[in-house]
Design an enzyme around this catalytic site. Structure first.
Site, PDB file in Angstrom:
ATOM      1  N   ARG A   1       0.849  -1.189   0.000  1.00  0.00           N
ATOM      2  CA  ARG A   1       0.000   0.000   0.000  1.00  0.00           C
ATOM      3  C   ARG A   1       0.882   1.235   0.000  1.00  0.00           C
ATOM      4  O   ARG A   1       1.957   1.241   0.614  1.00  0.00           O
ATOM      5  CB  ARG A   1      -0.867   0.066   1.264  1.00  0.00           C
ATOM      6  CG  ARG A   1      -2.137  -0.747   1.211  1.00  0.00           C
ATOM      7  CD  ARG A   1      -3.145  -0.192   0.212  1.00  0.00           C
ATOM      8  NE  ARG A   1      -4.365  -0.987   0.183  1.00  0.00           N
ATOM      9  CZ  ARG A   1      -4.554  -2.066  -0.585  1.00  0.00           C
ATOM     10  NH1 ARG A   1      -3.624  -2.470  -1.420  1.00  0.00           N
ATOM     11  NH2 ARG A   1      -5.699  -2.727  -0.548  1.00  0.00           N
TER      12      ARG A   1
ATOM     13  N   HIS B   1      -1.012   0.266  -9.502  1.00  0.00           N
ATOM     14  CA  HIS B   1      -1.742  -0.579  -8.542  1.00  0.00           C
ATOM     15  C   HIS B   1      -2.422  -1.757  -9.259  1.00  0.00           C
ATOM     16  O   HIS B   1      -3.645  -1.910  -9.217  1.00  0.00           O
ATOM     17  CB  HIS B   1      -2.766   0.260  -7.758  1.00  0.00           C
ATOM     18  CG  HIS B   1      -3.180  -0.376  -6.453  1.00  0.00           C
ATOM     19  ND1 HIS B   1      -3.498   0.344  -5.334  1.00  0.00           N
ATOM     20  CD2 HIS B   1      -3.338  -1.681  -6.091  1.00  0.00           C
ATOM     21  CE1 HIS B   1      -3.837  -0.469  -4.344  1.00  0.00           C
ATOM     22  NE2 HIS B   1      -3.741  -1.715  -4.782  1.00  0.00           N
TER      23      HIS B   1
ATOM     24  N   GLU C   1      -2.128   8.027  -4.330  1.00  0.00           N
ATOM     25  CA  GLU C   1      -2.394   7.577  -5.704  1.00  0.00           C
ATOM     26  C   GLU C   1      -3.838   7.900  -6.095  1.00  0.00           C
ATOM     27  O   GLU C   1      -4.716   7.872  -5.221  1.00  0.00           O
ATOM     28  CB  GLU C   1      -2.088   6.065  -5.830  1.00  0.00           C
ATOM     29  CG  GLU C   1      -2.939   5.176  -4.948  1.00  0.00           C
ATOM     30  CD  GLU C   1      -2.513   3.709  -5.005  1.00  0.00           C
ATOM     31  OE1 GLU C   1      -1.325   3.399  -4.786  1.00  0.00           O
ATOM     32  OE2 GLU C   1      -3.399   2.884  -5.261  1.00  0.00           O
TER      33      GLU C   1
HETATM   34  C1  DGY Z   1      -6.057  -5.665  -2.657  1.00  0.00           C
HETATM   35  O1  DGY Z   1      -6.781  -6.639  -2.825  1.00  0.00           O
HETATM   36  O2  DGY Z   1      -5.864  -5.163  -1.547  1.00  0.00           O
HETATM   37  C2  DGY Z   1      -5.420  -5.085  -3.880  1.00  0.00           C
HETATM   38  O3  DGY Z   1      -4.618  -4.010  -3.579  1.00  0.00           O
HETATM   39  C3  DGY Z   1      -6.511  -4.723  -4.874  1.00  0.00           C
HETATM   40  O4  DGY Z   1      -6.102  -5.067  -6.127  1.00  0.00           O
END
Ligand code: DGY
Length: 326
Positions: free
Chosen positions: A239, A286, A268
């Site tokens: 993240r 992402h 983002e």
């Molecule tokens: C998640 O599942 O947390 C991913 O970042 C989404 O694609």
């Protein structure tokens, strides 16, 4: 009468079809997040919702939704949820663990290899017509991945999938978690637990796989980057916010580390534009879990969670069991 649910943005027809067997759906079929006021308004007469990472589900979103029973995120990460507020409102919250492990691990490796061997810059250079002929001492020396040390910060299920892939590269694998993994999992991953300082100091490739929480904010900042090898590469597939982007940009600019592969960013999609001037970073939008098969599996799992919750059953991926009667 079927229970009314909200699907907050475009997902898959297959998932809508499955949900429609059980529910009456208010579907935002555009792949764009609803503004906060519309999200709250459309939640107000629903008993359930399928939500995406772009939906902030907090006390404000829930204020008018007194009949809501479950919010089911199509993601393993749920930092878009204020879990305390959701629990306070007596609403079940679920996520989609497991089904995206291998796809996300593959993406981590794609970034790792791309930054190690400078694949994206080399591709741009070839396309720009700059290649004048093969050279032995070219400008494209990268760093070896094979026999290097892979470090993983946050050795959950995706971290373990990243670690297992390292065997094919004859790598040494080290990890840091608050608690050690069971011995059989360590063995299957051929991974050794070390403290965070050793992880920073010894990793040639450091992959971040921590869930985001306020406590994890800027886990990697200037002090941590200073402990890494100048030849090391950082991969963030977890993240934004886990890395201090400004500190990383400075470290990359001054070549205090060799490179980075980043799939997630602070704020983002509004990336810090200083990233764009750096040729020792690979940037992706992402896409960790982004294959059709995996995104479909995630959406179907979210639907299963919601259908179970609305049938009065415990959803398979319940995040806040406190909401259930004791
Ligand atoms: C998640 O599942 O947390 C991913 O970042 C989404 O694609």
């Amino acid at each position: 009468m079927k229970p009314k649910i909200l699907v907050t943005r475009a997902i898959f027809p297959e998932t809508i079809e499955r949900l429609s067997q059980h529910c009456e759906i208010d579907y935002n079929d555009r792949d764009a997040a609803l503004p906060a006021d519309q999200l709250a308004a459309r939640l107000s007469d629903k008993v359930g919702a399928i939500t995406l990472l772009s939906d902030r589900i907090d006390a404000t979103a829930l204020a008018g939704a007194s009949g809501l029973k479950a919010v089911c995120n199509v993601a393993v990460g749920y930092n878009n949820f204020d879990l305390a507020a959701i629990t306070q409102a007596g609403v079940m919250a679920t996520n989609t663990p497991g089904v995206l492990n291998d796809t996300t691990a593959d993406t981590a490796w794609a970034l790792l290899l791309a930054t190690a061997r400078r694949i994206v810059s080399a591709d741009k250079w070839v396309r720009a017509g700059q290649w004048q002929g093969w050279k032995f001492h070219d400008d494209w020396f990268g760093n070896d991945v094979h026999h290097a040390t892979l470090g993983i910060l946050g050795m959950g299920r995706i971290g373990q999938a990243v670690a297992r892939r390292a065997a094919g590269f004859d790598m040494r694998v080290i990890y840091h978690n608050r608690s050690p993994l069971p011995a059989d999992i360590e063995q299957a991953c051929k991974a050794t637990r070390v403290d965070k300082e050793a992880l920073l100091r010894e990793s040639d490739f450091l992959v971040l796989l921590l869930p985001y929480s306020p406590a994890a904010h800027h886990t990697i900042g200037a002090a941590e980057l200073a402990q890494m090898k100048p030849s090391a590469h950082l991969i963030n597939i977890a993240r934004g916010g886990i890395v201090d982007d400004s500190a990383l940009i400075e470290a990359l600019r001054q070549k205090r580390i060799a490179g980075a592969g980043l799939d997630v960013f602070e704020n983002e999609p509004a990336l810090d534009p200083r990233y764009f001037a750096l040729d020792n970073v690979v940037l992706t939008p992402h896409i960790g879990s982004s294959t059709r098969a995996t995104r479909l599996a995630m959406a179907m799992l979210a639907a299963d969670n919601l259908i179970a919750a609305l049938a009065g059953k415990r959803p398979p991926n319940l995040l806040n069991p406190d909401v259930l009667p004791a």
